[in-house]
Design a protein around this motif. Structure first.
Motif, PDB file in Angstrom:
ATOM      1  N   VAL A 155       0.860  -1.181   0.000  1.00 32.37           N
ATOM      2  CA  VAL A 155       0.000   0.000   0.000  1.00 32.37           C
ATOM      3  C   VAL A 155       0.895   1.228   0.000  1.00 32.37           C
ATOM      4  O   VAL A 155       1.880   1.291   0.740  1.00 32.37           O
ATOM      5  CB  VAL A 155      -0.934   0.028   1.232  1.00 32.37           C
ATOM      6  CG1 VAL A 155      -1.634   1.375   1.365  1.00 32.37           C
ATOM      7  CG2 VAL A 155      -1.977  -1.091   1.141  1.00 32.37           C
ATOM      8  N   ILE A 211      -9.062   3.313  -0.502  1.00 34.16           N
ATOM      9  CA  ILE A 211      -7.973   2.653  -1.238  1.00 34.16           C
ATOM     10  C   ILE A 211      -8.402   2.373  -2.675  1.00 34.16           C
ATOM     11  O   ILE A 211      -9.479   1.849  -2.924  1.00 34.16           O
ATOM     12  CB  ILE A 211      -7.566   1.334  -0.561  1.00 34.16           C
ATOM     13  CG1 ILE A 211      -6.909   1.614   0.798  1.00 34.16           C
ATOM     14  CG2 ILE A 211      -6.597   0.544  -1.442  1.00 34.16           C
ATOM     15  CD1 ILE A 211      -6.522   0.362   1.562  1.00 34.16           C
ATOM     16  N   ILE A 243      -3.544   4.959  -1.187  1.00 37.04           N
ATOM     17  CA  ILE A 243      -4.388   5.800  -0.342  1.00 37.04           C
ATOM     18  C   ILE A 243      -4.164   7.228  -0.814  1.00 37.04           C
ATOM     19  O   ILE A 243      -3.133   7.834  -0.523  1.00 37.04           O
ATOM     20  CB  ILE A 243      -4.028   5.663   1.150  1.00 37.04           C
ATOM     21  CG1 ILE A 243      -4.207   4.205   1.600  1.00 37.04           C
ATOM     22  CG2 ILE A 243      -4.886   6.583   1.998  1.00 37.04           C
ATOM     23  CD1 ILE A 243      -3.773   3.940   3.025  1.00 37.04           C
TER      24      ILE A 243
END
Length: 293
Positions: free
Chosen positions: A53, A90, A100
């Motif tokens: 991420v 997301i 993000i």
């Protein structure tokens, strides 16, 4: 966050055992290719089977989703306003990496109050999305937000290029993080260099000043070459690791990704934003199906 709340998080996390790497990518100044390093490394990690991420922590001038040609319906401003959870904002990028997104052109996001800042970081403790690596792409400069995310991360990557202002700004960032925030180890990425030798000379220039005036340890972890294929990949609206996987820059990014995988994760969280790192140092035993799809 109170001591009791932090203790509560510690207790909750005793049953967790999977760990997450938290890496801040910063640079002191704009234009050094920090975001490019963040997302190309993220995709290289994803190609090696890691769930990644990327947090766009440039809260006033978001550009990660733009660089990837993604359309984000919601972003961090919706998390701060209580309209959405972090999991809700997301968006998925190349090779399934999660992004993000921040917001762009909103002064209020740049001037967060301490309470808003703490609330944003605390939102990570409520995330359900499972991942192995969190890359925090910070803003340029040495704002409170940049410093907070850097000191909350396990590793700080400082991106520099061979320009006097890049070196002086990187030094200023390292100085304030070491003297005021207890960060003493920095990983250096020499970006847009003409050769390995030029990258090593750039690292030597920065090391010379830090060795003389600061009590810090620097490590050169990557030299990313200037690559003509970069312009071509931008025209294709793709990352260089996707569009030209065998190009010199792509090979360097994969080398950096291999190093990231090898870096140890601290057994105990630390840093000013302890509760942020606690959530990320230990993860639940179960894993959600399709988290990286």
């Amino acid at each position: 966050m109170t001591r009791d709340q932090a203790s509560g998080l510690r207790k909750m996390n005793q049953e967790y055992n999977d760990k997450v790497k938290v890496i801040a990518v910063t640079g002191g100044k704009g234009g050094v290719g920090k975001t490019s390093v963040s997302i190309n490394t993220a995709v290289a990690l994803a190609e090696k089977g890691k769930r990644v991420v990327v947090l766009d922590a440039d809260l006033g001038l978001a550009n990660v989703d733009v660089m990837l040609g993604l359309r984000a319906e919601r972003n961090l401003s919706h998390v701060l306003s209580g309209e959405a959870e972090l999991d809700d904002v997301i968006v998925r990028g190349p090779k399934g990496i999660g992004i993000i997104p921040a917001t762009s052109g909103t002064q209020a996001m740049v001037e967060l109050s301490p309470a808003q800042h703490a609330g944003l970081i605390r939102a990570f403790s409520e995330m359900k999305t499972q991942f192995d690596v969190l890359i925090v792409d910070t803003a340029a400069g040495i704002s409170d937000m940049v410093l907070s995310f850097s000191r909350a991360s396990q590793d700080v990557l400082v991106v520099v290029c061979d320009e006097p202002t890049s070196i002086t700004d990187a030094y200023a960032l390292i100085k304030i993080l070491s003297r005021e925030h207890g960060v003493f180890r920095f990983k250096i990425v020499a970006n847009m260099v003409r050769s390995l030798r030029e990258g090593m000379e750039l690292f030597a220039k920065l090391s010379k000043v830090t060795d003389r005036f600061l009590d810090v340890a620097l490590e050169l972890v990557a030299t990313i070459p200037f690559d003509e294929n970069l312009r071509k990949s931008v025209r294709k609206q793709k990352l260089i690791v996707e569009a030209f996987p065998k190009s010199p820059a792509s090979i360097a990014y994969h080398g950096l990704a291999n190093k990231v995988i090898s870096w140890p994760i601290p057994q105990q969280p630390g840093g000013h934003l302890e509760f942020f790192v606690e959530r990320l140092v230990k993860k639940p035993e179960y894993q959600e199906e399709g988290a990286s799809e």
